[in-house]
Design a protein around this motif. Structure first.
Motif, PDB file in Angstrom:
ATOM      1  N   PHE A  49       0.840  -1.197   0.000  1.00 53.77           N
ATOM      2  CA  PHE A  49       0.000   0.000   0.000  1.00 53.77           C
ATOM      3  C   PHE A  49       0.878   1.252   0.000  1.00 53.77           C
ATOM      4  O   PHE A  49       0.589   2.227  -0.692  1.00 53.77           O
ATOM      5  CB  PHE A  49      -0.905   0.007   1.238  1.00 53.77           C
ATOM      6  CG  PHE A  49      -1.946  -1.077   1.256  1.00 53.77           C
ATOM      7  CD1 PHE A  49      -2.977  -1.107   0.330  1.00 53.77           C
ATOM      8  CD2 PHE A  49      -1.913  -2.072   2.218  1.00 53.77           C
ATOM      9  CE1 PHE A  49      -3.947  -2.089   0.355  1.00 53.77           C
ATOM     10  CE2 PHE A  49      -2.881  -3.063   2.257  1.00 53.77           C
ATOM     11  CZ  PHE A  49      -3.904  -3.075   1.327  1.00 53.77           C
ATOM     12  N   GLU A  50       1.963   1.215   0.784  1.00 58.40           N
ATOM     13  CA  GLU A  50       2.848   2.382   0.888  1.00 58.40           C
ATOM     14  C   GLU A  50       3.499   2.705  -0.455  1.00 58.40           C
ATOM     15  O   GLU A  50       3.576   3.878  -0.842  1.00 58.40           O
ATOM     16  CB  GLU A  50       3.918   2.129   1.957  1.00 58.40           C
ATOM     17  CG  GLU A  50       3.413   2.196   3.396  1.00 58.40           C
ATOM     18  CD  GLU A  50       2.733   0.919   3.905  1.00 58.40           C
ATOM     19  OE1 GLU A  50       2.303   0.924   5.074  1.00 58.40           O
ATOM     20  OE2 GLU A  50       2.613  -0.065   3.137  1.00 58.40           O
ATOM     21  N   ASP A  51       3.960   1.676  -1.165  1.00 57.88           N
ATOM     22  CA  ASP A  51       4.579   1.892  -2.484  1.00 57.88           C
ATOM     23  C   ASP A  51       3.626   2.637  -3.418  1.00 57.88           C
ATOM     24  O   ASP A  51       4.013   3.588  -4.108  1.00 57.88           O
ATOM     25  CB  ASP A  51       4.947   0.550  -3.147  1.00 57.88           C
ATOM     26  CG  ASP A  51       6.102  -0.165  -2.460  1.00 57.88           C
ATOM     27  OD1 ASP A  51       6.823   0.467  -1.658  1.00 57.88           O
ATOM     28  OD2 ASP A  51       6.267  -1.370  -2.733  1.00 57.88           O
ATOM     29  N   ASN A  52       2.384   2.169  -3.473  1.00 60.04           N
ATOM     30  CA  ASN A  52       1.408   2.770  -4.381  1.00 60.04           C
ATOM     31  C   ASN A  52       1.047   4.194  -3.974  1.00 60.04           C
ATOM     32  O   ASN A  52       0.920   5.080  -4.830  1.00 60.04           O
ATOM     33  CB  ASN A  52       0.138   1.905  -4.441  1.00 60.04           C
ATOM     34  CG  ASN A  52       0.349   0.629  -5.230  1.00 60.04           C
ATOM     35  OD1 ASN A  52       1.142   0.572  -6.153  1.00 60.04           O
ATOM     36  ND2 ASN A  52      -0.373  -0.413  -4.860  1.00 60.04           N
ATOM     37  N   ALA A  53       0.881   4.432  -2.674  1.00 64.18           N
ATOM     38  CA  ALA A  53       0.524   5.776  -2.210  1.00 64.18           C
ATOM     39  C   ALA A  53       1.626   6.779  -2.547  1.00 64.18           C
ATOM     40  O   ALA A  53       1.353   7.875  -3.055  1.00 64.18           O
ATOM     41  CB  ALA A  53       0.261   5.754  -0.702  1.00 64.18           C
ATOM     42  N   ALA A  70      -1.847  11.141  -1.460  1.00 68.53           N
ATOM     43  CA  ALA A  70      -2.425   9.980  -2.140  1.00 68.53           C
ATOM     44  C   ALA A  70      -2.545   8.861  -1.130  1.00 68.53           C
ATOM     45  O   ALA A  70      -1.752   8.774  -0.185  1.00 68.53           O
ATOM     46  CB  ALA A  70      -1.562   9.546  -3.317  1.00 68.53           C
ATOM     47  N   ASP A  71      -3.548   8.036  -1.334  1.00 63.08           N
ATOM     48  CA  ASP A  71      -3.678   6.886  -0.454  1.00 63.08           C
ATOM     49  C   ASP A  71      -3.802   5.626  -1.292  1.00 63.08           C
ATOM     50  O   ASP A  71      -4.173   5.680  -2.464  1.00 63.08           O
ATOM     51  CB  ASP A  71      -4.890   7.038   0.480  1.00 63.08           C
ATOM     52  CG  ASP A  71      -6.176   6.490  -0.122  1.00 63.08           C
ATOM     53  OD1 ASP A  71      -6.528   6.905  -1.241  1.00 63.08           O
ATOM     54  OD2 ASP A  71      -6.809   5.645   0.515  1.00 63.08           O
ATOM     55  N   ASP A  72      -3.444   4.537  -0.692  1.00 62.31           N
ATOM     56  CA  ASP A  72      -3.794   3.236  -1.249  1.00 62.31           C
ATOM     57  C   ASP A  72      -4.350   2.457  -0.084  1.00 62.31           C
ATOM     58  O   ASP A  72      -3.781   2.457   1.013  1.00 62.31           O
ATOM     59  CB  ASP A  72      -2.588   2.531  -1.869  1.00 62.31           C
ATOM     60  CG  ASP A  72      -3.024   1.332  -2.716  1.00 62.31           C
ATOM     61  OD1 ASP A  72      -4.114   1.392  -3.317  1.00 62.31           O
ATOM     62  OD2 ASP A  72      -2.291   0.340  -2.767  1.00 62.31           O
ATOM     63  N   SER A  73      -5.483   1.858  -0.318  1.00 62.95           N
ATOM     64  CA  SER A  73      -6.142   1.168   0.785  1.00 62.95           C
ATOM     65  C   SER A  73      -6.825  -0.078   0.275  1.00 62.95           C
ATOM     66  O   SER A  73      -7.053  -0.245  -0.926  1.00 62.95           O
ATOM     67  CB  SER A  73      -7.146   2.104   1.470  1.00 62.95           C
ATOM     68  OG  SER A  73      -8.045   2.648   0.519  1.00 62.95           O
ATOM     69  N   CYS A 123      -4.968   1.474   5.328  1.00 59.86           N
ATOM     70  CA  CYS A 123      -4.796   2.670   4.502  1.00 59.86           C
ATOM     71  C   CYS A 123      -3.374   3.194   4.679  1.00 59.86           C
ATOM     72  O   CYS A 123      -2.952   3.479   5.800  1.00 59.86           O
ATOM     73  CB  CYS A 123      -5.777   3.761   4.911  1.00 59.86           C
ATOM     74  SG  CYS A 123      -5.520   5.333   4.039  1.00 59.86           S
ATOM     75  N   ALA A 124      -2.648   3.275   3.581  1.00 59.15           N
ATOM     76  CA  ALA A 124      -1.358   3.965   3.577  1.00 59.15           C
ATOM     77  C   ALA A 124      -1.576   5.315   2.913  1.00 59.15           C
ATOM     78  O   ALA A 124      -2.197   5.406   1.855  1.00 59.15           O
ATOM     79  CB  ALA A 124      -0.317   3.169   2.819  1.00 59.15           C
TER      80      ALA A 124
END
Length: 199
Positions: A49-53, A70-73, A123-124
């Motif tokens: 998730f952190e990479d994508n955010a 930005a978030d990725d969750s 959620c990152a």
């Protein structure tokens, strides 16, 4: 100061705006991707998730010159070894088909006993200010998954997720209740001091 949320998800934008308003962050205006000129958005190919955010926030800040969030969750299901994880939005093979994704998870957990139906929404959140190192934060919301859907609030896997300490699904909570406890709410509250410093 304008801060860009690098998302076209109107519900995520509304959620962030509600929390920023509740925290009385004067001088911070949250805008979405629909309010800036289009730019190429890289696909979400990160392993976490952190990479994508971070990738999404870096792209947005570089393209617009604005501080960008930005978030990725997604949901990590214990009995599925943490999957769907970063694949949550496209678990069924088609990106953003909430019902198909939810149905697939229910089918995959069909024989799983109630005591092994634990899961966590994750959620990152990344904040990238041009010229500075990314700030990366993480919020988690533990709970269990039901066998059938309940509630119409929220989106994604909300109708089958019962948070710890609750008897209702996250799709049965009010927006204010969800903001107070959700994975994204928790990550955003960790972000608040960083936003306050910008303002």
């Amino acid at each position: 100061m304008r801060v860009l949320l690098a998302s076209r998800n109107a519900k995520k934008l509304a959620e962030l705006r509600r929390i920023v308003a509740a925290e009385q962050l004067d001088g911070i205006e949250i805008i979405g991707l629909d309010e800036v000129p289009d730019f190429p958005e890289a696909p979400e190919t990160g392993a976490t998730f952190e990479d994508n955010a971070v990738a999404k926030a870096v792209d947005a800040a570089a393209a617009t010159g604005l501080p960008s969030i930005a978030d990725d969750s997604g949901i990590a299901v214990d009995a599925l070894n943490g999957m769907p994880g970063v694949l949550s939005a496209r678990w069924s093979g088609k990106h953003g088909d909430d019902q198909a994704n939810l149905d697939l998870v229910l089918n995959q957990l069909g024989d799983t006993p109630d005591e092994r139906r634990g899961a966590a929404f994750v959620c990152a959140l990344a904040l990238v200010v041009p010229g500075a190192e990314p700030v990366v934060l993480r919020g988690e919301w533990r709970g269990t998954l039901l066998r059938a859907q309940h509630g119409t609030n929220g989106f994604g896997y909300d109708p089958i997720f019962v948070p710890e300490g609750e008897t209702r699904t996250s799709a049965e909570l009010s927006p204010a209740e969800k903001d107070a406890d959700s994975h994204r709410g928790r990550a955003i509250r960790l972000l608040v001091p960083h936003l306050r410093a910008l303002g």
